[in-house]
Each structure stands twice: as structure tokens, then as C-alpha cells.
Design an enzyme around this catalytic site. Structure first.
Site, PDB file in Angstrom:
ATOM      1  N   LYS A 191      40.202 -50.934  21.308  1.00 46.32           N
ATOM      2  CA  LYS A 191      40.080 -49.173  20.624  1.00 46.32           C
ATOM      3  C   LYS A 191      38.850 -49.008  21.976  1.00 46.32           C
ATOM      4  O   LYS A 191      37.968 -49.088  21.727  1.00 46.32           O
ATOM      5  CB  LYS A 191      38.947 -49.199  19.580  1.00 46.32           C
ATOM      6  CG  LYS A 191      39.500 -47.688  18.868  1.00 46.32           C
ATOM      7  CD  LYS A 191      38.360 -46.813  18.853  1.00 46.32           C
ATOM      8  CE  LYS A 191      37.057 -46.475  19.498  1.00 46.32           C
ATOM      9  NZ  LYS A 191      37.274 -45.824  20.167  1.00 46.32           N
ATOM     10  N   GLU A 267      27.925 -56.742  22.782  1.00 42.26           N
ATOM     11  CA  GLU A 267      26.839 -56.516  24.221  1.00 42.26           C
ATOM     12  C   GLU A 267      25.941 -55.352  23.898  1.00 42.26           C
ATOM     13  O   GLU A 267      26.486 -54.094  23.990  1.00 42.26           O
ATOM     14  CB  GLU A 267      27.713 -56.358  25.527  1.00 42.26           C
ATOM     15  CG  GLU A 267      28.109 -58.119  25.614  1.00 42.26           C
ATOM     16  CD  GLU A 267      27.611 -59.383  26.687  1.00 42.26           C
ATOM     17  OE1 GLU A 267      27.050 -58.582  26.583  1.00 42.26           O
ATOM     18  OE2 GLU A 267      28.191 -59.636  26.320  1.00 42.26           O
ATOM     19  N   CYS A 302      23.873 -50.578  31.463  1.00 40.81           N
ATOM     20  CA  CYS A 302      23.257 -51.205  30.360  1.00 40.81           C
ATOM     21  C   CYS A 302      22.214 -52.266  31.026  1.00 40.81           C
ATOM     22  O   CYS A 302      21.327 -52.228  30.513  1.00 40.81           O
ATOM     23  CB  CYS A 302      24.571 -52.233  29.745  1.00 40.81           C
ATOM     24  SG  CYS A 302      25.005 -53.392  30.928  1.00 40.81           S
ATOM     25  N   GLU A 401      15.781 -47.411  25.384  1.00 41.56           N
ATOM     26  CA  GLU A 401      17.158 -47.121  26.407  1.00 41.56           C
ATOM     27  C   GLU A 401      17.570 -45.379  26.254  1.00 41.56           C
ATOM     28  O   GLU A 401      17.867 -44.893  25.602  1.00 41.56           O
ATOM     29  CB  GLU A 401      18.143 -47.362  26.047  1.00 41.56           C
ATOM     30  CG  GLU A 401      19.144 -47.266  26.651  1.00 41.56           C
ATOM     31  CD  GLU A 401      20.644 -49.161  26.951  1.00 41.56           C
ATOM     32  OE1 GLU A 401      21.169 -48.118  25.267  1.00 41.56           O
ATOM     33  OE2 GLU A 401      20.931 -49.566  27.499  1.00 41.56           O
TER      34      GLU A 401
HETATM   35  P1  NAD Z   1      28.268 -46.554  20.830  1.00 39.95           P
HETATM   36  O1  NAD Z   1      27.849 -47.574  20.601  1.00 39.95           O
HETATM   37  O2  NAD Z   1      28.460 -44.964  20.230  1.00 39.95           O
HETATM   38  O3  NAD Z   1      29.723 -46.576  21.373  1.00 39.95           O
HETATM   39  C1  NAD Z   1      30.668 -47.703  21.578  1.00 39.95           C
HETATM   40  C2  NAD Z   1      32.281 -47.994  21.355  1.00 39.95           C
HETATM   41  O4  NAD Z   1      32.119 -47.779  19.544  1.00 39.95           O
HETATM   42  C3  NAD Z   1      33.308 -46.534  21.153  1.00 39.95           C
HETATM   43  O5  NAD Z   1      34.473 -47.657  21.894  1.00 39.95           O
HETATM   44  C4  NAD Z   1      33.221 -46.035  20.227  1.00 39.95           C
HETATM   45  O6  NAD Z   1      34.098 -44.872  19.423  1.00 39.95           O
HETATM   46  C5  NAD Z   1      32.743 -47.086  19.159  1.00 39.95           C
HETATM   47  N1  NAD Z   1      32.410 -46.959  17.780  1.00 39.95           N
HETATM   48  C6  NAD Z   1      31.786 -46.200  17.455  1.00 39.95           C
HETATM   49  N2  NAD Z   1      31.074 -45.862  16.168  1.00 39.95           N
HETATM   50  C7  NAD Z   1      31.668 -46.470  15.641  1.00 39.95           C
HETATM   51  C8  NAD Z   1      32.117 -47.732  14.408  1.00 39.95           C
HETATM   52  N3  NAD Z   1      31.212 -46.734  13.368  1.00 39.95           N
HETATM   53  N4  NAD Z   1      32.790 -48.594  14.218  1.00 39.95           N
HETATM   54  C9  NAD Z   1      33.565 -49.218  15.189  1.00 39.95           C
HETATM   55  N5  NAD Z   1      33.425 -48.048  16.699  1.00 39.95           N
HETATM   56  C10 NAD Z   1      32.201 -47.999  16.479  1.00 39.95           C
HETATM   57  O7  NAD Z   1      28.101 -46.636  22.650  1.00 39.95           O
HETATM   58  P2  NAD Z   1      28.619 -45.480  23.920  1.00 39.95           P
HETATM   59  O8  NAD Z   1      27.927 -44.648  23.804  1.00 39.95           O
HETATM   60  O9  NAD Z   1      30.092 -45.321  23.887  1.00 39.95           O
HETATM   61  O10 NAD Z   1      27.841 -46.526  25.478  1.00 39.95           O
HETATM   62  C11 NAD Z   1      26.995 -46.426  25.724  1.00 39.95           C
HETATM   63  C12 NAD Z   1      26.369 -47.526  24.834  1.00 39.95           C
HETATM   64  O11 NAD Z   1      26.751 -48.909  25.100  1.00 39.95           O
HETATM   65  C13 NAD Z   1      24.536 -48.025  25.427  1.00 39.95           C
HETATM   66  O12 NAD Z   1      23.777 -48.130  24.184  1.00 39.95           O
HETATM   67  C14 NAD Z   1      25.090 -48.674  26.406  1.00 39.95           C
HETATM   68  O13 NAD Z   1      23.476 -49.570  26.691  1.00 39.95           O
HETATM   69  C15 NAD Z   1      25.753 -49.880  26.062  1.00 39.95           C
HETATM   70  N6  NAD Z   1      26.017 -50.686  26.737  1.00 39.95           N
HETATM   71  C16 NAD Z   1      25.943 -52.167  26.671  1.00 39.95           C
HETATM   72  C17 NAD Z   1      26.857 -52.903  27.645  1.00 39.95           C
HETATM   73  C18 NAD Z   1      26.447 -54.173  27.709  1.00 39.95           C
HETATM   74  O14 NAD Z   1      27.352 -55.157  28.373  1.00 39.95           O
HETATM   75  N7  NAD Z   1      25.148 -55.079  27.262  1.00 39.95           N
HETATM   76  C19 NAD Z   1      27.208 -51.797  28.679  1.00 39.95           C
HETATM   77  C20 NAD Z   1      27.769 -50.853  28.772  1.00 39.95           C
HETATM   78  C21 NAD Z   1      27.182 -49.990  27.557  1.00 39.95           C
END
Ligand code: NAD
Length: 498
Positions: A191, A267, A302, A401
Site C-alpha cells: 500500500k 522505520e 527521516c 520531527e
Molecule cells: P504516515 O504514517 O502518515 O503514512 C505512511 C503510510 O502509512 C502511508 O501509506 C499511509 O497511507 C499509511 N497509513 C496511515 N495511517 C494508517 C493506518 N491507520 N493503518 C495502516 N496504514 C496507515 O507517514 P507519512 O506522513 O506518509 O510519512 C512521513 C513520516 O514517515 C515521517 O514521520 C518520517 O520520519 C517517516 N519516515 C521514516 C523513514 C525511515 O526509514 N525511518 C523514512 C521515510 C519517512
């Protein structure tokens, strides 16, 4: 040289070759309810296309297909060299269409085309090749046993893997999970973020063109709390391999506990400290790396070095130079080949980052450059690189963050103070330091609470080294041979002879 207008014309053809449907069992399929979501480009705020708003019924169908494919055994029991050959061919096909992938990623994320061409897509291809090549080089083990017994341990694939990824490096981060999961013989339902689904859909279609069996790589699009949650709660999904926010990470752990106790790898976020000691001579190099360590990808990384900790003796010089570098990074059209800073991912995200600047102003902090949106006439979501000086280490700006082009700078006087500030958040993803002292470098490498420590060079690792965090930055590792373990169970077989 391709002009932005030429690129836009081509990207429009590419987008319209992707129907607003999930990719399941080797083809695009209609959803149960037919609902779609608007897909907006951060470049100019206009609609690019529509994507399917998948619901539980669509996720159920995708998982059922992935499970049936896994159970049929063709993929998991394929001779390692054959699975390797197919995945290498898959990588070649992506490479042959690398420009198309790069254009789609650029228009969908708002990041510069120079970055998607030179980084996102080549990295995804490299990752796929890395794990494909590993397939026939990883061995099980034979235990020390008496002569009358043979005990050995083998790695078995888990089954159906759910891959949930964010919008900042859509294909690159997805491939960190897809490639080792496929290499070990699992089947997948992925997804992507609702903001950036295009390259995932094209990838799934390319897999079929490359000869991967139908049902091995499925993609469901849609919202996190709908399609994502249905995947996280599914009883036939054995692992959710996740990159994203802490908030979602917590929800995934709850969903696993409430369903089949599936594994979860997380992650998550970071607030990584970038520490500069006065004994490091080349402050121009530090300034360039400190600036790009936060402003690359519009700060949506991140591992971004979002906290610059500087020994007071060189603070003035470092601040002058970092500000000079930042002031020369100008947001521009992502489709222009000369652009090195693009748009933020969405209107809401730009507003959230700007709200943090307002908070800094309200608290009387000193904004050295930027601090405002840019290119507002384009309709896109651009922001100037922003540096905020003298941020107290316990201020929310230095603790939370922000995930945007915003650098917080804090002074320190002693090694202990630097260490306390560096370790003083709930995160532990990455940390870096610049020092001429070997002793200090190794003392800090030991004492910094972070999954990755970079000495005298920011973000200096690649696919060969594990990637992941400590504390609330998550657990489980992507990249390197270690990542293969995440997608396998260990089975012990013991045979006693007469
Ligand atoms: P997010 O958690 O909002 O979304 C990530 C994914 O999760 C999306 O596909 C979203 O649709 C899905 N999602 C959201 N709610 C969900 C739920 N209840 N159940 C299942 N799936 C769900 O994050 P974002 O805003 O897309 O990305 C930014 C975040 O990602 C930042 O906090 C960043 O630090 C983190 N990030 C971490 C890394 C790493 O490797 N540590 C890398 C890139 C981004």
C-alpha cells in the site's frame, strides 16, 4: 535537454496509462465500490489523475490472491538461480524505463527531476539487483550433532507480506522491503501513500512484463485508515513492513495485537543531531553538508540532520557559512533539470511546516533565513530553506520531527553537553559528528543513541549497511544482508539415524 513542457506532455501520457484501479493477480482490477481519490501534484497544486480508493473488500481480494500464489509454491519453491534471473530481468526492465519512472516520481512527489533521475530510481534498481544477487549466496546451517543425528536450520519465507510506505521516497523505500521480501520467496501486498501511488502501480505492471508470476506483487491504493488498516488487521498477512510516522507505527502495533499477532517492522521518524566540533578545520565542507543534510528532498528525509549542534567557538563562522549555502538553494520547478529544491508533498504539510516557523517567531527565536513559502503564484507547495538560531534544546522545535526544510541550531561548550543534547530526544535514528580527534570520534560513536553514526561525512552509507533506528525511531532493519532475516522464519530439522 528536455524542457519542462516536453516532460509534462510525456508525463501526462504515462499517468493516463495507469487506470484508477489496484493491481491484483497480474492485472489492474475494478474495485468493489468504484470510488476514487484525486491525486494532486505538489508542483502546481493541480490534479494529475485519480487513484482507486480501496476498501477492505479490495484488500481481502489482494491478500487472497497473494496467499493463493504463495501456497501454490511456484514462487517460493522456484530454484534460487531462476528466482534470481527473474528479479535481475525485472531490474533491467525498470532500468529500460527509468526515465518514465523518474518523471512519474517527480510529478507525484514534487521532488526535482534531477533527484529522481540520479537517486530515487537508480537506487531502487540497485536495491533490487543487490537482493536478487544474494538469493543463491545465503546458506542455512548444520548444527554440531552426534554422529547418529543430523540437525540443520533452514530459512523459510513467512507468506504474505504487507508493505506500507510513505511519500518522501516512494519507490526507493518501497524497494528496500519489496526486494528482500521477494528474494526470500514471499508474496506481497503493497500500500503506497495516497499522495504518491504512481510508481508503485507502474512497478507492479513492470513485474508482470518481466515474467514474475501473477499474484506475487500486488498493489492496493487508498487511504491509510481504510486500505492500510485493512491490510494491518488481515489475518493472512504475516508481517507489516512499514516506513512512516510514529502515529501510524503505534496503530500498526495495535492492529497486530488485535488480529493475528503478525510481525511488524517500523522505520519511523527522527530528529537527528549533526554535531560540529571546533577542531574540525574545513568549515566550508561542514556548511555544505549541514545545509544539504537538512534541505535535501525539501527536508522530508527521516535521517535529516534537523538539529545542528555547534561548539560555541566556531558558531559564528559555521552559522555564516551554512546560511550562505542555504540562501543559494532556491526552490524551482521540479521538472526543470537545473532545479535542486522542489515542492513539499502537500498543501497541508507545507502549512504544518510554516506553522512551526510561526511558533519560532512567537517564541522570539531568531530566523536567519527563509521562514516563508515561495513560488505561491504557481499554485505549488514551495518553501525557502529556513535556519533558526539559538534554539533551546528542550524547545518543541528541537524535540519534534518537522520533516521540512527547517534547521534548528544550538550551541554547546563541552563534549558532555553536546552528548546530552544529542541524545536528549525520544528518537534514535541517525547522528553525525565532525571532529579531528579519533578519541572523541569513537567515544561519541559509542555513546550516541542512534542506529547510524556518521563520522566526518553526513549520510555516508548505502545498501550494504543496515538502516534503522533505536528508541521511538522504530525497530527492524532495512538494507544489507540482515534485512533478509526479517522476511523469514527459521525452521530446525533434526534427523536421527536408527
Ligand atoms: P504516515 O504514517 O502518515 O503514512 C505512511 C503510510 O502509512 C502511508 O501509506 C499511509 O497511507 C499509511 N497509513 C496511515 N495511517 C494508517 C493506518 N491507520 N493503518 C495502516 N496504514 C496507515 O507517514 P507519512 O506522513 O506518509 O510519512 C512521513 C513520516 O514517515 C515521517 O514521520 C518520517 O520520519 C517517516 N519516515 C521514516 C523513514 C525511515 O526509514 N525511518 C523514512 C521515510 C519517512
Amino acid at each position: 535537454m528536455i524542457t519542462p513542457d516536453d516532460a509534462l506532455a510525456h508525463v501526462s501520457l504515462l499517468v493516463h496509462s495507469l487506470p484508477p484501479q489496484p493491481f491484483v493477480d497480474g492485472a489492474f482490477r475494478a474495485t468493489a465500490h468504484g470510488e476514487t481519490l484525486d491525486n494532486v501534484s505538489p508542483r502546481d497544486g493541480t490534479s494529475i489523475n485519480r487513484i482507486a480508493r480501496c476498501t477492505t473488500a479490495d484488500v481481502d481480494l489482494a491478500v487472497a490472491n497473494a496467499k493463493a500464489t504463495f501456497d501454490a509454491g511456484q514462487w517460493r519453491h522456484m530454484a534460487p538461480r531462476d528466482r534470481k534471473r527473474l528479479l535481475l530481468h525485472f531490474a533491467d526492465l525498470i532500468e529500460a524505463q527509468a526515465e518514465d519512472f523518474a518523471l512519474l516520481e517527480c510529478i507525484d512527489t514534487g521532488k526535482p527531476i534531477s533527484a529522481t533521475r540520479s537517486f530515487d530510481i537508480p537506487q531502487a534498481i540497485n536495491t533490487l539487483r543487490y537482493y536478487a544477487e544474494a538469493i543463491d549466496k545465503v546458506y542455512g546451517e548444520v548444527g554440531p550433532s552426534p554422529a547418529s543425528r543430523l540437525s540443520y536450520a533452514v530459512h523459510e519465507p513467512l507468506g504474505v507480506i504487507g508493505v506500507i510506505v510513505p511519500w518522501n521516497f516512494p519507490l526507493h523505500l518501497a524497494m528496500w522491503k519489496i526486494a528482500p521480501a521477494l528474494a526470500t520467496g514471499n508474496t506481497l501486498v503493497m500500500k503506497p501513500s495516497e499522495l504518491t501511488s504512481l510508481t508503485a502501480l507502474k512497478l507492479a505492471r513492470t513485474a508482470i512484463e518481466g515474467g514474475l508470476p501473477a499474484g506475487v506483487l500486488n498493489v492496493v491504493t487508498g487511504l491509510g485508515h481504510e486500505a492500510g488498516d485493512a491490510l494491518a488487521r488481515h489475518m493472512d498477512v504475516q508481517l507489516i513492513a512499514f516506513t512512516g510516522s510514529e502515529r501510524t507505527g503505534r496503530q500498526l502495533l495495535r492492529a497486530a495485537a488485535d488480529s493475528n499477532l503478525k510481525r511488524v517492522s517500523l522505520e519511523l521518524g527522527g530528529k537527528s543531531p549533526h554535531i560540529v566540533f571546533a577542531d574540525w578545520q574545513d568549515l566550508d565542507m561542514v556548511a555544505t553538508q549541514a545545509a544539504w543534510g537538512i534541505f535535501y528532498n525539501q527536508g522530508q528525509v527521516c535521517t535529516a540532520g534537523s538539529r545542528l549542534l555547534v561548539e560555541r567557538a566556531v558558531m559564528e563562522t559555521v552559522l555564516d557559512r551554512v546560511t550562505a549555502v542555504a540562501s543559494n538553494i532556491i526552490p524551482a520547478d521540479p521538472l526543470d533539470e537545473a532545479t535542486n529544491l522542489g515542492a513539499l508533498s502537500s498543501k497541508g504539510h507545507l502549512e504544518a511546516v510554516l506553522a512551526q516557523v510561526d511558533r519560532a517567531r512567537a517564541d522570539g527565536l531568531s530566523i536567519l533565513c527563509g521562514g516563508q513559502a515561495a513560488r505561491t503564484d504557481t499554485g505549488g507547495y514551495y518553501m525557502l530553506p529556513t535556519i533558526i538560531a539559538d534554539v533551546p534544546s528542550d524547545h518543541p522545535l528541537a524535540q519534534e520531527e518537522i520533516f521540512g526544510p527547517l534547521l534548528c541550531v544550538t550551541a554547546f561548550d563541552t563534549d558532555d553537553e553536546a552528548l546530552n543534547i544529542a541524545n536528549g530526544t525520544r528518537y534514535g535514528l541517525a547522528a553525525g559528528l565532525w571532529t579531528a580527534s579519533m578519541n572523541r570520534a569513537h567515544r561519541f560513536a559509542d555513546a550516541l543513541v542512534a542506529g547510524m553514526v556518521w563520522i566526518n561525512g553526513w549520510d555516508s552509507c548505502d545498501i550494504t549497511m543496515p538502516f534503522g533506528g533505536f528508541r521511538q525511531s522504530g525497530f527492524g532493519r532495512d538494507r544489507s544482508i540482515h534485512a533478509l532475516e526479517k522476511y523469514c522464519d527459521v525452521k530446525v530439522i533434526s534427523h536421527t539415524f536408527g
